[in-house]
Scaffold this motif. Structure first.
Motif, short mmCIF file in Angstrom:
data_model
loop_
_atom_site.label_atom_id
_atom_site.label_comp_id
_atom_site.label_asym_id
_atom_site.label_seq_id
_atom_site.Cartn_x
_atom_site.Cartn_y
_atom_site.Cartn_z
N LEU A 1 -1.04 -74.31 -31.56
CA LEU A 1 -1.87 -73.29 -30.93
C LEU A 1 -1.16 -71.94 -30.93
O LEU A 1 0.01 -71.85 -30.57
CB LEU A 1 -2.19 -73.71 -29.49
CG LEU A 1 -3.14 -72.75 -28.78
CD1 LEU A 1 -4.55 -72.93 -29.31
CD2 LEU A 1 -3.08 -72.95 -27.30
N TYR A 2 -1.87 -70.90 -31.33
CA TYR A 2 -1.27 -69.58 -31.39
C TYR A 2 -0.93 -69.03 -30.01
O TYR A 2 -1.69 -69.19 -29.06
CB TYR A 2 -2.24 -68.60 -32.08
CG TYR A 2 -1.69 -67.19 -32.07
CD1 TYR A 2 -0.76 -66.78 -33.03
CD2 TYR A 2 -2.04 -66.30 -31.06
CE1 TYR A 2 -0.21 -65.52 -32.98
CE2 TYR A 2 -1.49 -65.03 -31.01
CZ TYR A 2 -0.58 -64.64 -31.96
OH TYR A 2 -0.02 -63.40 -31.90
N ALA A 3 0.23 -68.39 -29.90
CA ALA A 3 0.58 -67.54 -28.75
C ALA A 3 1.40 -66.41 -29.34
O ALA A 3 2.07 -66.61 -30.36
CB ALA A 3 1.38 -68.30 -27.72
N ILE B 1 5.10 -69.47 -22.01
CA ILE B 1 6.30 -69.14 -22.81
C ILE B 1 7.09 -68.03 -22.11
O ILE B 1 8.30 -68.11 -21.95
CB ILE B 1 5.91 -68.70 -24.24
CG1 ILE B 1 5.20 -69.82 -24.99
CG2 ILE B 1 7.14 -68.24 -25.01
CD1 ILE B 1 4.60 -69.39 -26.33
N LEU B 2 6.38 -66.99 -21.68
CA LEU B 2 7.05 -65.84 -21.07
C LEU B 2 7.78 -66.26 -19.78
O LEU B 2 8.92 -65.86 -19.56
CB LEU B 2 6.04 -64.73 -20.77
CG LEU B 2 5.44 -64.04 -22.00
CD1 LEU B 2 4.33 -63.07 -21.58
CD2 LEU B 2 6.50 -63.30 -22.80
N MET C 1 4.63 -76.21 -24.52
CA MET C 1 4.27 -75.01 -23.78
C MET C 1 2.85 -75.08 -23.21
O MET C 1 2.33 -74.08 -22.70
CB MET C 1 4.45 -73.78 -24.66
CG MET C 1 5.90 -73.41 -24.84
SD MET C 1 6.70 -73.06 -23.25
CE MET C 1 8.27 -73.85 -23.48
N LEU C 2 2.22 -76.24 -23.33
CA LEU C 2 0.90 -76.44 -22.71
C LEU C 2 0.87 -77.71 -21.87
O LEU C 2 -0.18 -78.14 -21.42
CB LEU C 2 -0.19 -76.50 -23.79
CG LEU C 2 -0.55 -75.18 -24.47
CD1 LEU C 2 -1.46 -75.44 -25.65
CD2 LEU C 2 -1.22 -74.22 -23.50
N LYS D 1 -1.03 -70.15 -23.08
CA LYS D 1 0.22 -70.63 -23.68
C LYS D 1 1.29 -69.53 -23.62
O LYS D 1 2.43 -69.79 -23.27
CB LYS D 1 -0.04 -71.06 -25.13
CG LYS D 1 1.22 -71.52 -25.85
CD LYS D 1 0.91 -72.15 -27.19
CE LYS D 1 2.18 -72.44 -27.97
NZ LYS D 1 1.91 -73.15 -29.23
N GLN D 2 0.89 -68.31 -23.95
CA GLN D 2 1.84 -67.20 -23.98
C GLN D 2 2.49 -66.98 -22.61
O GLN D 2 3.69 -66.75 -22.51
CB GLN D 2 1.12 -65.91 -24.43
CG GLN D 2 1.99 -64.67 -24.47
CD GLN D 2 3.06 -64.73 -25.55
OE1 GLN D 2 3.07 -65.64 -26.37
NE2 GLN D 2 3.97 -63.78 -25.53
N ILE E 1 -7.11 -69.29 -24.13
CA ILE E 1 -6.16 -70.38 -24.40
C ILE E 1 -4.83 -69.85 -24.97
O ILE E 1 -3.76 -70.33 -24.62
CB ILE E 1 -6.79 -71.45 -25.33
CG1 ILE E 1 -5.86 -72.64 -25.50
CG2 ILE E 1 -7.21 -70.88 -26.66
CD1 ILE E 1 -6.48 -73.83 -26.15
N ASN E 2 -4.91 -68.82 -25.80
CA ASN E 2 -3.68 -68.28 -26.39
C ASN E 2 -2.83 -67.59 -25.33
O ASN E 2 -1.61 -67.69 -25.33
CB ASN E 2 -4.00 -67.32 -27.53
CG ASN E 2 -4.85 -67.97 -28.60
OD1 ASN E 2 -6.01 -67.64 -28.78
ND2 ASN E 2 -4.29 -68.95 -29.29
#
Lengths: 314, 261
Positions: free
Chosen positions: B253-255, A193-194, A239-240, A189-190, A185-186
């Motif tokens: 939520l962490y990213a 974002i990227l 972002m999700l 999201k990352q 999940i992290n």
């Protein structure tokens, strides 16, 4: 005490991403509640179904599928028939054969097939790669250029190749970018974002937070999708809030329940039946956890899942 | 719980640049300060126009329209002791991006600002005081109750009343700090939202100390349940602390890039 029903409503929604062009364009996403929670709020959300078409044709697929595509020779012809499957919203052209560890079909050949398919079908196109990140980055760039103006969705950009894929597919040729992470999940999201920081707008990203066949680490996938959708709606996490696409058939037709012949497992019954069941069960569970689109292979699975969606959403 | 809310404090008449811009109706400095705060991550912008006794109503309307027209209807906190000016601001406020905040009411002579919040469906910052600083938490909670009852009797959603326990300056009131944190805890346990003027805490400290002290205070206050603060969003250390605390509290939520959002 009488039961007092409190609808769960949110001040947020899943973004709508349009794929395809003109009258045949399809919108993915747009949910304002949890999946099928029509009792919380009325919405126009309807999950979509894509039909998988392989660049290797249908020769390696079960008899029922071959039967449907009877007479269809070229990939383009198969794709045209795929677009006519009852309940289908789009066609997913899957370049299985581009895998360098398999047929290693050249990018030029793939481009030619993609162009022929684009010519043959009017519904939106989803282009799926070989799963090899390096090859896909190269392949997607070439196909994105060739299909400029078709507003296709490419599956997918991953952590390893998001810059190349995002820049070519999203920025240079204006297609939609799939963001694939492997049930994390992290990272899901990352990656959004990227891609967004790269310049791909949030309206041009569709997430694939991973896929699995039911019974194969599936609970982990479901819990990831549940949490993605929950954070998107209840925490209003921009972002999700991208729609989710799940290539169900890529997984379910490879597991032993779908593959082992009846001779080896007489007590399991006909293999093709099992394959359809695996595909339907997995797809429905994905839809219930937040998939806004699923990709399926067997015409019967597509008809079943599509009628279920219609029955639930009226 | 949602993300911690930062109300940007940098449009304040105490700043000579802003005071001059307000009196001359010069948009430049005001827009610049709003822009830097929004870019730094403030969800609300506080507009403190001072008492503005002679022209408060016209001034508040001017600045509300100026900011909302230039920044996509950014939600604002209307900050003045002049109630008429707040009401004038509410009349021209566009709530498409969020309800207006009335800054502020108390349990004393400004309790009627709660009535205004109820009438205009606004959020109200409710100071747990009557006159001056409350002596202890018994007093704070008494005022909190009084204001809560008044708001609810007027039909307000309790979540639209953000209670301010009054952050106190450390230099001079060091022995009162844990009490403020306890007050936040008590109010949070009632399920209510809280806020406060964070910068009070480090008032009078050397410039390089203030971000450190403000960050430490916000982290401790968030653990006690604080849900928003009037603070300086351009303080990078503070914003990084808030974003990190939001992660630890599972508000977001962490990213890996969470600090860049």
């Amino acid at each position: 005490m009488p039961f007092k029903r409190t609808p769960q409503t949110f001040n947020s929604s899943i973004k709508t991403v349009k794929i395809g062009t003109g009258d045949h364009a399809v919108e993915l996403g747009g949910a304002t509640t949890f999946p099928f929670y029509t009792f919380d709020s009325q919405s126009n959300w309807v999950p979509k179904i894509g039909v998988e078409v392989s660049d290797l044709g249908v020769g390696h697929w079960p008899a029922g599928i071959r039967e449907y595509y009877d007479c269809a020779g070229s990939v383009a012809e198969i794709a045209r028939k795929a677009s006519q499957v009852k309940g289908a919203d789009f066609v997913c052209l899957h370049f299985e054969g581009a895998d360098p560890n398999g047929h290693d079909r050249s990018a030029e050949e793939c481009v030619q097939i993609a162009c022929e398919v684009a010519e043959a079908v009017e519904v939106p196109l989803v282009i799926a790669g070989s799963k090899n990140t390096e090859k896909d980055a190269h392949l997607f760039e070439k196909i994105a250029r060739a299909l400029h103006g078709r507003n296709a969705l490419f599956l997918s950009a991953k952590e390893e190749n998001y810059k190349a894929v995002g820049a070519a597919v999203g920025l240079a040729y204006g297609h939609k970018v799939g963001a694939e992470s492997s049930v994390d999940i992290n990272l899901a999201k990352q990656l959004n974002i990227l891609l967004n920081q790269l310049g791909v707008s949030t309206e041009s990203i569709v997430m694939d937070p991973g896929s699995a066949a039911a019974g194969y680490g599936f609970e982990y996938l479901v819990s990831t999708m549940d949490r993605v959708r929950s954070a998107a709606l209840s925490q209003n996490d921009a972002m999700l809030q991208m729609p989710i696409i799940t290539p169900v058939s890529f997984e379910t037709w490879n597991v032993k329940e779908s593959v082992l012949p009846e001779e080896d497992m007489p007590q399991w019954g006909p293999a093709e039946e099992r394959g359809v069941h695996m595909e339907v069960v997995t797809a429905v569970a994905c839809l219930a956890s937040g998939s806004d689109a699923v990709i399926l292979r067997h015409p019967r699975s597509i008809e079943t899942v599509s009628s279920l969606i219609r029955a639930l959403l009226g | 719980m949602g993300k911690f809310i930062v109300i940007g404090e940098r449009i304040h008449c105490i700043s000579p640049v802003i005071r001059k811009a307000l009196s001359e109706r010069d948009p430049g400095p005001i827009l610049r300060r709003a822009k830097e705060q929004i870019e730094a991550g403030a969800q609300y912008i506080d507009v403190n126009i001072g008492p503005a006794e002679s022209d408060g109503e016209e001034l508040m309307q001017w600045i509300v329209k100026l900011l909302q027209e230039n920044f996509d209807n950014v939600p604002l906190s209307l900050d003045t002791v002049n109630s008429k000016a707040i009401e004038a601001g509410l009349k021209v406020y566009d709530r498409s991006k969020g309800k207006p905040i009335i800054n502020s009411a108390n349990a004393g002579d400004r309790i009627t600002n709660i009535d205004m919040a109820a009438e205009y469906d606004a959020i109200v910052l409710a100071l747990c005081s009557k006159e001056g600083i409350p002596a202890d938490n018994d007093e704070r909670m008494l005022y909190c109750q009084e204001m809560l009852e008044r708001g609810m009797s007027l039909g307000m959603d309790p979540m639209d009343m953000w209670f301010d326990p009054l952050f106190l300056v450390i230099k001079g009131m060091q022995d009162k700090q844990t009490e403020v944190l306890e007050a936040i805890n008590l109010i949070s346990q009632m399920g209510l939202n809280t806020t406060g003027g964070l910068s009070n805490v480090s008032n009078g400290m050397p410039k390089h100390i203030r971000p450190i002290m403000d960050s430490a205070m916000i982290a401790m206050a968030m653990q006690c349940g604080l849900t928003s603060a009037i603070a300086n969003p351009c303080d990078q250390r503070l914003m990084e602390t808030i974003k990190s605390c939001d992660i630890i509290k599972n508000n977001t939520l962490y990213a890996d890039s969470y600090l860049e959002l």
